[in-house]
Design a protein around this motif. Sequence first.
Motif, PDB file in Angstrom:
ATOM      1  N   LYS A 189       0.872  -1.173   0.000  1.00  0.00           N
ATOM      2  CA  LYS A 189       0.000   0.000   0.000  1.00  0.00           C
ATOM      3  C   LYS A 189       0.907   1.220   0.000  1.00  0.00           C
ATOM      4  O   LYS A 189       1.753   1.351   0.888  1.00  0.00           O
ATOM      5  N   HIS A 190       0.768   2.056  -0.989  1.00  0.00           N
ATOM      6  CA  HIS A 190       1.627   3.233  -1.143  1.00  0.00           C
ATOM      7  C   HIS A 190       3.101   2.847  -1.158  1.00  0.00           C
ATOM      8  O   HIS A 190       3.942   3.511  -0.561  1.00  0.00           O
ATOM      9  N   GLY A 191       3.402   1.719  -1.792  1.00  0.00           N
ATOM     10  CA  GLY A 191       4.785   1.281  -1.952  1.00  0.00           C
ATOM     11  C   GLY A 191       5.386   0.562  -0.751  1.00  0.00           C
ATOM     12  O   GLY A 191       6.539   0.144  -0.795  1.00  0.00           O
ATOM     13  N   LYS A 192       4.611   0.388   0.333  1.00  0.00           N
ATOM     14  CA  LYS A 192       5.141  -0.281   1.526  1.00  0.00           C
ATOM     15  C   LYS A 192       4.425  -1.611   1.739  1.00  0.00           C
ATOM     16  O   LYS A 192       3.202  -1.684   1.626  1.00  0.00           O
ATOM     17  N   PRO A 193       5.192  -2.657   2.054  1.00  0.00           N
ATOM     18  CA  PRO A 193       4.563  -3.962   2.311  1.00  0.00           C
ATOM     19  C   PRO A 193       3.655  -3.899   3.535  1.00  0.00           C
ATOM     20  O   PRO A 193       4.032  -3.332   4.560  1.00  0.00           O
ATOM     21  N   ILE A 194       2.442  -4.413   3.401  1.00  0.00           N
ATOM     22  CA  ILE A 194       1.515  -4.457   4.532  1.00  0.00           C
ATOM     23  C   ILE A 194       1.084  -5.885   4.865  1.00  0.00           C
ATOM     24  O   ILE A 194       0.448  -6.113   5.886  1.00  0.00           O
ATOM     25  N   GLY A 195       1.463  -6.826   4.040  1.00  0.00           N
ATOM     26  CA  GLY A 195       1.082  -8.202   4.315  1.00  0.00           C
ATOM     27  C   GLY A 195       1.653  -9.153   3.286  1.00  0.00           C
ATOM     28  O   GLY A 195       2.260  -8.741   2.305  1.00  0.00           O
ATOM     29  N   VAL A 196       1.448 -10.420   3.575  1.00  0.00           N
ATOM     30  CA  VAL A 196       1.898 -11.477   2.676  1.00  0.00           C
ATOM     31  C   VAL A 196       0.766 -12.489   2.577  1.00  0.00           C
ATOM     32  O   VAL A 196       0.155 -12.848   3.577  1.00  0.00           O
TER      33      VAL A 196
END
Length: 109
Positions: A30-37
């Motif tokens: 989200k917005h270039g940042k990992p938030i989950g896998v």
Amino acid sequence: MKSITIRDIKNNPAIMTKHLAKGEPVFVTKHGKPIGVTLPLDDSIVNQSLKEILFFDLYKKGEISFSKLAQFLGVRKDKLRKMFASLNIPVIDYEANEVLEELEAFKDL
């Protein structure tokens, strides 16, 4: 590992399921940042998870000991203690009167 944005998933969910069907894990950003896998499920993952849930349930019901739980899960007791701590599960689960009885027993030593 593939990386897919929330927007991509919203617009085309099949983009993620395509990778999962191939057995590939996917980073969700989200917005270039990992938030989950997301992880593909196969029989071995599901079976392992069900076994772990069953063993934890037996432990919580008092039907198996902490040592047996560690043995069934195939982990050392110190690692299991750390797992419990990370999940906010008490390692020692005494009633107040049991603690007092233990303290009294130590006084007699």
